[in-house]
Design a protein around this motif. Sequence first.
Motif, PDB file in Angstrom:
ATOM      1  N   ALA A 180       5.263   2.169 -27.248  1.00  0.00           N
ATOM      2  CA  ALA A 180       6.320   2.555 -26.301  1.00  0.00           C
ATOM      3  C   ALA A 180       7.620   2.927 -27.017  1.00  0.00           C
ATOM      4  N   PRO A 181       8.073   2.132 -28.018  1.00  0.00           N
ATOM      5  CA  PRO A 181       9.280   2.534 -28.753  1.00  0.00           C
ATOM      6  C   PRO A 181       9.135   3.882 -29.459  1.00  0.00           C
ATOM      7  N   MET A 183       7.188   6.422 -28.502  1.00  0.00           N
ATOM      8  CA  MET A 183       7.251   7.452 -27.461  1.00  0.00           C
ATOM      9  C   MET A 183       8.698   7.733 -27.074  1.00  0.00           C
ATOM     10  N   GLU A 184       9.495   6.682 -26.957  1.00  0.00           N
ATOM     11  CA  GLU A 184      10.903   6.835 -26.591  1.00  0.00           C
ATOM     12  C   GLU A 184      11.708   7.475 -27.723  1.00  0.00           C
ATOM     13  N   LEU A 185      11.427   7.064 -28.973  1.00  0.00           N
ATOM     14  CA  LEU A 185      12.137   7.627 -30.125  1.00  0.00           C
ATOM     15  C   LEU A 185      11.875   9.121 -30.250  1.00  0.00           C
ATOM     16  N   GLU A 187      11.287  11.146 -27.920  1.00  0.00           N
ATOM     17  CA  GLU A 187      12.061  11.843 -26.899  1.00  0.00           C
ATOM     18  C   GLU A 187      13.538  11.878 -27.293  1.00  0.00           C
ATOM     19  N   GLU A 188      14.067  10.769 -27.781  1.00  0.00           N
ATOM     20  CA  GLU A 188      15.466  10.718 -28.197  1.00  0.00           C
ATOM     21  C   GLU A 188      15.771  11.729 -29.298  1.00  0.00           C
ATOM     22  N   GLU A 193       9.759  15.934 -24.345  1.00  0.00           N
ATOM     23  CA  GLU A 193      10.543  15.536 -23.175  1.00  0.00           C
ATOM     24  C   GLU A 193       9.594  15.052 -22.088  1.00  0.00           C
ATOM     25  N   LEU A 194       9.868  13.874 -21.572  1.00  0.00           N
ATOM     26  CA  LEU A 194       9.014  13.322 -20.528  1.00  0.00           C
ATOM     27  C   LEU A 194       9.222  14.094 -19.226  1.00  0.00           C
ATOM     28  N   THR A 197       5.809  10.350 -15.091  1.00  0.00           N
ATOM     29  CA  THR A 197       4.674   9.434 -15.190  1.00  0.00           C
ATOM     30  C   THR A 197       4.123   9.244 -13.783  1.00  0.00           C
ATOM     31  N   PHE A 213       0.958  10.038 -18.369  1.00  0.00           N
ATOM     32  CA  PHE A 213       2.200  10.549 -18.942  1.00  0.00           C
ATOM     33  C   PHE A 213       2.079  12.058 -19.158  1.00  0.00           C
ATOM     34  N   TYR A 215       4.246  15.054 -21.086  1.00  0.00           N
ATOM     35  CA  TYR A 215       5.351  15.416 -21.967  1.00  0.00           C
ATOM     36  C   TYR A 215       5.306  16.915 -22.269  1.00  0.00           C
TER      37      TYR A 215
END
Length: 235
Positions: A180-181, A183-185, A187-188, A193-194, A197, A213, A215
């Motif tokens: 999860a981190p 996936m978020e990183l 995107e950051e 880009e999500l 979901t 998901f 993206y």
Amino acid sequence: MAEPGRIAFCDFEKREEMTPDQVAEVFTKVAGTYDETWKARHYKDHVYVAEAVADFYPGDRASVQVLDVGAGTGMLAEELWGKGFRLIDGLDPSHGMKVEASKKGVYTNYYTEFMDGKRLDCFATDAYDCLVVAAAFNTGFIPCAALPEMTRLVKPDGLICFGIPDSRFTEVKDYVDRLAPLMELMEEQGVWELVDTKYCHDFYDNANPGNIFRYVVKASDIDAAKFIDRLGPVG
């Protein structure tokens, strides 16, 4: 007594002790009964992924180039084919799965390779419009390190769509406090880009909730090490 391969197929923890080649061999041994097994367990991950992909491509689907990662016997590809997709390649390390999938006539090419984070030289950067995964985020399958390589294979503004049961984030050692981190990183850092979901309460066995998901890839050719090195230790 049950065969060791079948035990490992049913018991995810058994696969933690195996090499990737041994895991691939497990699935070669059960390939002939794979579809029958999952249909009996009311498996739906592939159905939900196919629906999400079809929703993203409401127009001409026949020209969309798709890579099915963890393709197995082609259950997801069959669903996509039924929705009008025609340019589908498969990727899975199990030769037995390839044999079964070839009987369905839904793949243009089928590559017996691991999606394990290493660069796959058989694929050019931006080779596909869309990459899909169903039932392959699990122990012994797709590691966290594979995500940057997935994005490399998809053109900017292309789609990556996959399903993950909620339990995988807490039960698969490679994913705990890492997937999860990551996936978020990504995107950051503008890699993807999500879009959204979609919660599903019944991935299989009429239970096992999770999310689909979607993206959109924003930067395909990235420095994978930049992201993998940020992951914490496994376990």
